[in-house]
Design a protein around this motif. Structure first.
Motif, PDB file in Angstrom:
ATOM      1  N   PHE A 152       0.811  -1.222   0.000  1.00 39.36           N
ATOM      2  CA  PHE A 152       0.000   0.000   0.000  1.00 39.36           C
ATOM      3  C   PHE A 152       0.848   1.277   0.000  1.00 39.36           C
ATOM      4  CE2 PHE A 152      -2.283  -3.384   2.249  1.00 39.36           C
ATOM      5  CZ  PHE A 152      -3.417  -3.496   1.459  1.00 39.36           C
ATOM      6  N   VAL A 153       2.024   1.210   0.605  1.00 40.88           N
ATOM      7  CA  VAL A 153       2.909   2.388   0.695  1.00 40.88           C
ATOM      8  C   VAL A 153       4.261   2.006   0.096  1.00 40.88           C
ATOM      9  CG1 VAL A 153       3.903   4.141   2.216  1.00 40.88           C
ATOM     10  CG2 VAL A 153       1.741   3.035   2.844  1.00 40.88           C
ATOM     11  N   ARG A 154       4.458   2.339  -1.163  1.00 44.90           N
ATOM     12  CA  ARG A 154       5.667   1.891  -1.861  1.00 44.90           C
ATOM     13  C   ARG A 154       6.941   2.545  -1.313  1.00 44.90           C
ATOM     14  NH1 ARG A 154       3.400  -0.549  -6.528  1.00 44.90           N
ATOM     15  NH2 ARG A 154       1.387  -1.294  -5.770  1.00 44.90           N
ATOM     16  N   ASP A 155       6.808   3.729  -0.695  1.00 45.73           N
ATOM     17  CA  ASP A 155       7.995   4.430  -0.191  1.00 45.73           C
ATOM     18  C   ASP A 155       8.611   3.756   1.037  1.00 45.73           C
ATOM     19  OD1 ASP A 155       5.987   6.719  -1.278  1.00 45.73           O
ATOM     20  OD2 ASP A 155       8.071   7.175  -1.758  1.00 45.73           O
ATOM     21  N   ILE A 156       7.893   2.822   1.616  1.00 48.91           N
ATOM     22  CA  ILE A 156       8.399   2.196   2.838  1.00 48.91           C
ATOM     23  C   ILE A 156       9.732   1.485   2.570  1.00 48.91           C
ATOM     24  CG2 ILE A 156       7.196   0.006   2.509  1.00 48.91           C
ATOM     25  CD1 ILE A 156       7.586   1.832   5.854  1.00 48.91           C
ATOM     26  N   GLY A 157       9.913   0.999   1.353  1.00 42.39           N
ATOM     27  CA  GLY A 157      11.169   0.317   1.012  1.00 42.39           C
ATOM     28  C   GLY A 157      12.372   1.245   1.126  1.00 42.39           C
ATOM     29  N   GLN A 158      12.206   2.503   0.666  1.00 40.00           N
ATOM     30  CA  GLN A 158      13.298   3.484   0.750  1.00 40.00           C
ATOM     31  C   GLN A 158      13.607   3.801   2.207  1.00 40.00           C
ATOM     32  OE1 GLN A 158      14.850   4.296  -2.026  1.00 40.00           O
ATOM     33  NE2 GLN A 158      13.374   3.016  -3.143  1.00 40.00           N
ATOM     34  N   PHE A 159      12.563   3.952   3.012  1.00 45.28           N
ATOM     35  CA  PHE A 159      12.762   4.276   4.421  1.00 45.28           C
ATOM     36  C   PHE A 159      13.476   3.136   5.147  1.00 45.28           C
ATOM     37  CE2 PHE A 159      11.109   3.830   8.789  1.00 45.28           C
ATOM     38  CZ  PHE A 159      11.671   4.986   9.343  1.00 45.28           C
ATOM     39  N   ILE A 160      13.064   1.897   4.845  1.00 46.97           N
ATOM     40  CA  ILE A 160      13.680   0.746   5.513  1.00 46.97           C
ATOM     41  C   ILE A 160      15.158   0.641   5.141  1.00 46.97           C
ATOM     42  CG2 ILE A 160      13.690  -1.777   5.600  1.00 46.97           C
ATOM     43  CD1 ILE A 160      11.534  -0.449   7.282  1.00 46.97           C
ATOM     44  N   GLY A 161      15.498   0.983   3.892  1.00 47.19           N
ATOM     45  CA  GLY A 161      16.902   0.965   3.496  1.00 47.19           C
ATOM     46  C   GLY A 161      17.736   1.904   4.352  1.00 47.19           C
ATOM     47  N   LEU A 162      17.218   3.114   4.578  1.00 51.11           N
ATOM     48  CA  LEU A 162      17.918   4.081   5.433  1.00 51.11           C
ATOM     49  C   LEU A 162      17.982   3.597   6.878  1.00 51.11           C
ATOM     50  CD1 LEU A 162      16.369   7.409   4.074  1.00 51.11           C
ATOM     51  CD2 LEU A 162      18.710   6.598   3.741  1.00 51.11           C
ATOM     52  N   LEU A 163      16.866   3.019   7.336  1.00 55.06           N
ATOM     53  CA  LEU A 163      16.818   2.533   8.721  1.00 55.06           C
ATOM     54  C   LEU A 163      17.845   1.427   8.953  1.00 55.06           C
ATOM     55  CD1 LEU A 163      15.329   2.617  11.467  1.00 55.06           C
ATOM     56  CD2 LEU A 163      13.799   0.851  10.586  1.00 55.06           C
ATOM     57  N   LEU A 164      17.985   0.531   7.985  1.00 55.73           N
ATOM     58  CA  LEU A 164      18.947  -0.559   8.120  1.00 55.73           C
ATOM     59  C   LEU A 164      20.376  -0.039   8.161  1.00 55.73           C
ATOM     60  CD1 LEU A 164      17.316  -3.213   5.761  1.00 55.73           C
ATOM     61  CD2 LEU A 164      17.543  -3.355   8.246  1.00 55.73           C
ATOM     62  N   THR A 165      20.651   1.005   7.392  1.00 56.98           N
ATOM     63  CA  THR A 165      21.992   1.614   7.433  1.00 56.98           C
ATOM     64  C   THR A 165      22.252   2.229   8.802  1.00 56.98           C
ATOM     65  OG1 THR A 165      21.873   2.102   5.065  1.00 56.98           O
ATOM     66  CG2 THR A 165      23.511   3.308   6.350  1.00 56.98           C
ATOM     67  N   MET A 166      21.240   2.907   9.347  1.00 59.77           N
ATOM     68  CA  MET A 166      21.380   3.482  10.687  1.00 59.77           C
ATOM     69  C   MET A 166      21.611   2.390  11.725  1.00 59.77           C
ATOM     70  SD  MET A 166      18.333   6.332  10.593  1.00 59.77           S
ATOM     71  CE  MET A 166      18.441   6.588  12.363  1.00 59.77           C
ATOM     72  N   MET A 167      20.877   1.278  11.593  1.00 62.61           N
ATOM     73  CA  MET A 167      21.015   0.195  12.567  1.00 62.61           C
ATOM     74  C   MET A 167      22.385  -0.457  12.509  1.00 62.61           C
ATOM     75  SD  MET A 167      17.241  -1.574  12.382  1.00 62.61           S
ATOM     76  CE  MET A 167      17.571  -2.741  13.704  1.00 62.61           C
ATOM     77  N   LEU A 168      23.009  -0.425  11.314  1.00 60.53           N
ATOM     78  CA  LEU A 168      24.360  -0.987  11.184  1.00 60.53           C
ATOM     79  C   LEU A 168      25.342  -0.257  12.097  1.00 60.53           C
ATOM     80  CD1 LEU A 168      26.523  -2.757   9.766  1.00 60.53           C
ATOM     81  CD2 LEU A 168      26.632  -0.998   7.993  1.00 60.53           C
ATOM     82  N   PHE A 169      25.233   1.080  12.116  1.00 58.31           N
ATOM     83  CA  PHE A 169      26.189   1.870  12.892  1.00 58.31           C
ATOM     84  C   PHE A 169      25.719   2.096  14.335  1.00 58.31           C
ATOM     85  CE2 PHE A 169      27.158   2.936   8.490  1.00 58.31           C
ATOM     86  CZ  PHE A 169      28.530   2.726   8.488  1.00 58.31           C
ATOM     87  N   LEU A 170      24.423   1.861  14.582  1.00 54.51           N
ATOM     88  CA  LEU A 170      23.917   1.988  15.954  1.00 54.51           C
ATOM     89  C   LEU A 170      23.831   0.629  16.641  1.00 54.51           C
ATOM     90  CD1 LEU A 170      21.121   4.673  15.421  1.00 54.51           C
ATOM     91  CD2 LEU A 170      23.404   4.971  16.392  1.00 54.51           C
ATOM     92  N   SER A 171      24.481  -0.372  16.065  1.00 50.61           N
ATOM     93  CA  SER A 171      24.643  -1.676  16.702  1.00 50.61           C
ATOM     94  C   SER A 171      26.109  -1.813  17.113  1.00 50.61           C
ATOM     95  CB  SER A 171      24.293  -2.806  15.723  1.00 50.61           C
ATOM     96  OG  SER A 171      22.999  -2.662  15.204  1.00 50.61           O
ATOM     97  N   PRO A 172      26.386  -2.607  18.152  1.00 51.91           N
ATOM     98  CA  PRO A 172      27.789  -2.788  18.564  1.00 51.91           C
ATOM     99  C   PRO A 172      28.524  -3.757  17.645  1.00 51.91           C
ATOM    100  CG  PRO A 172      26.349  -4.087  19.954  1.00 51.91           C
ATOM    101  CD  PRO A 172      25.442  -3.320  19.027  1.00 51.91           C
ATOM    102  N   ILE A 173      28.570  -3.418  16.356  1.00 53.96           N
ATOM    103  CA  ILE A 173      29.249  -4.278  15.380  1.00 53.96           C
ATOM    104  C   ILE A 173      30.710  -3.878  15.233  1.00 53.96           C
ATOM    105  CG2 ILE A 173      29.354  -4.914  12.936  1.00 53.96           C
ATOM    106  CD1 ILE A 173      26.312  -4.669  12.860  1.00 53.96           C
ATOM    107  N   PHE A 174      30.949  -2.590  15.085  1.00 57.24           N
ATOM    108  CA  PHE A 174      32.319  -2.105  14.905  1.00 57.24           C
ATOM    109  C   PHE A 174      32.978  -1.775  16.243  1.00 57.24           C
ATOM    110  CE2 PHE A 174      29.916  -1.036  11.073  1.00 57.24           C
ATOM    111  CZ  PHE A 174      30.684  -1.668  10.121  1.00 57.24           C
ATOM    112  N   TYR A 175      32.232  -1.977  17.320  1.00 54.43           N
ATOM    113  CA  TYR A 175      32.747  -1.690  18.663  1.00 54.43           C
ATOM    114  C   TYR A 175      31.931  -2.509  19.671  1.00 54.43           C
ATOM    115  CZ  TYR A 175      28.663   1.271  18.112  1.00 54.43           C
ATOM    116  OH  TYR A 175      27.393   1.719  17.831  1.00 54.43           O
ATOM    117  N   PRO A 176      32.500  -2.899  20.811  1.00 58.70           N
ATOM    118  CA  PRO A 176      31.703  -3.576  21.835  1.00 58.70           C
ATOM    119  C   PRO A 176      30.843  -2.565  22.585  1.00 58.70           C
ATOM    120  CG  PRO A 176      33.959  -3.328  22.580  1.00 58.70           C
ATOM    121  CD  PRO A 176      33.929  -2.804  21.165  1.00 58.70           C
TER     122      PRO A 176
END
Length: 245
Positions: free
Chosen positions: A153-177
């Motif tokens: 129903f909302v095609r733009d949600i895909g673009q938003f989720i892409g940005l959210l996943l990028t944010m989660m990459l750096f806001l997760s303790p992946i590159f640091y404990p």
């Protein structure tokens, strides 16, 4: 596994990819940057420690990213299943999860093999891995059902989720404990659903520590609730898919 269809190595790419990535991480962070972790564990004395910690975190993130990143377009790319035949659409996220989980299992095998090659013993706490990863799978399924439905129903949600996943990459303790952050902000990091699973995974695989049982119980309760809400939402809204598509 359709991504490997027609390629020379075929399914072997699922093994070659994590081996190459871990080798690259080891070279870049262990040799070039000489990154070290300030932890009281024999593993962290190793030159490849940072690469192993990074790789263990990325396995969890890649599993989440693969499923959630594809969820908004899951129904849109299978329009025939909606219009022409009777098909249980709710299994589509399971298919994506199965493929991503297979890749994650291969990556874990590569990680354990590297630990042995580097002369480390495997901790018995590895047996808790299924218990630690299962609530994340439930969370992924619930979120995937929700996004698959909204994506129709909302095609733009895909673009938003892409940005959210990028944010989660750096806001997760992946590159640091997580312990590297000040205590005043450390708790906020656990609002990210990946943080707890990444920390627990590293603990049982790399440090040989037991899971946080109280934390797992809370995570299980939240994950079951998310999965239940996601499935109910998907079943309620699927009647309108054909009208929009």
């Amino acid at each position: 596994m359709s991504r490997y269809k027609g390629s020379f190595l075929g399914l072997l790419w699922s093994l070659v990819n994590p081996i190459l990535m871990l080798a690259i991480y080891t070279f870049v962070f262990g040799v070039v940057f000489k990154a070290r972790l300030d932890q009281n564990n024999s593993l962290y004395d190793d030159k490849a420690a940072f690469a192993l910690v990074l790789f263990a975190g990325l396995i969890v993130y890649n599993l989440f990213n693969e499923c959630i990143g594809r969820a908004p377009r899951l129904i849109l790319t299978h329009v025939n299943y909606v219009k022409k035949i009777i098909f249980p659409l709710e299994i589509l996220p399971w298919v994506t999860l199965g493929a991503a989980l297979f890749q994650a299992c291969i990556s874990y095998l590569v990680l354990l093999t590297f630990l042995l090659v580097l002369g480390h013993t495997l901790h018995w706490t590895l047996i808790f891995m299924p218990i630690v990863i299962l609530p994340l799978l439930l969370f992924i399924m619930g979120f995937s059902w929700l996004l698959a439905s909204i994506g129709v129903f909302v095609r733009d949600i895909g673009q938003f989720i892409g940005l959210l996943l990028t944010m989660m990459l750096f806001l997760s303790p992946i590159f640091y404990p997580a312990s590297a952050l000040p205590e005043s902000v450390r708790d906020y990091l656990f609002l990210n659903p990946l943080t707890f699973i990444i920390e627990q995974t590293r603990g049982i695989i790399l440090a040989g520590s037991l899971p946080s049982w109280s934390g797992l119980i809370i995570y299980y309760l939240i994950a079951v609730l998310v999965a239940w809400i996601g499935l109910i939402w998907f079943q309620k809204t699927r009647k309108g898919f054909a009208d929009v598509l």
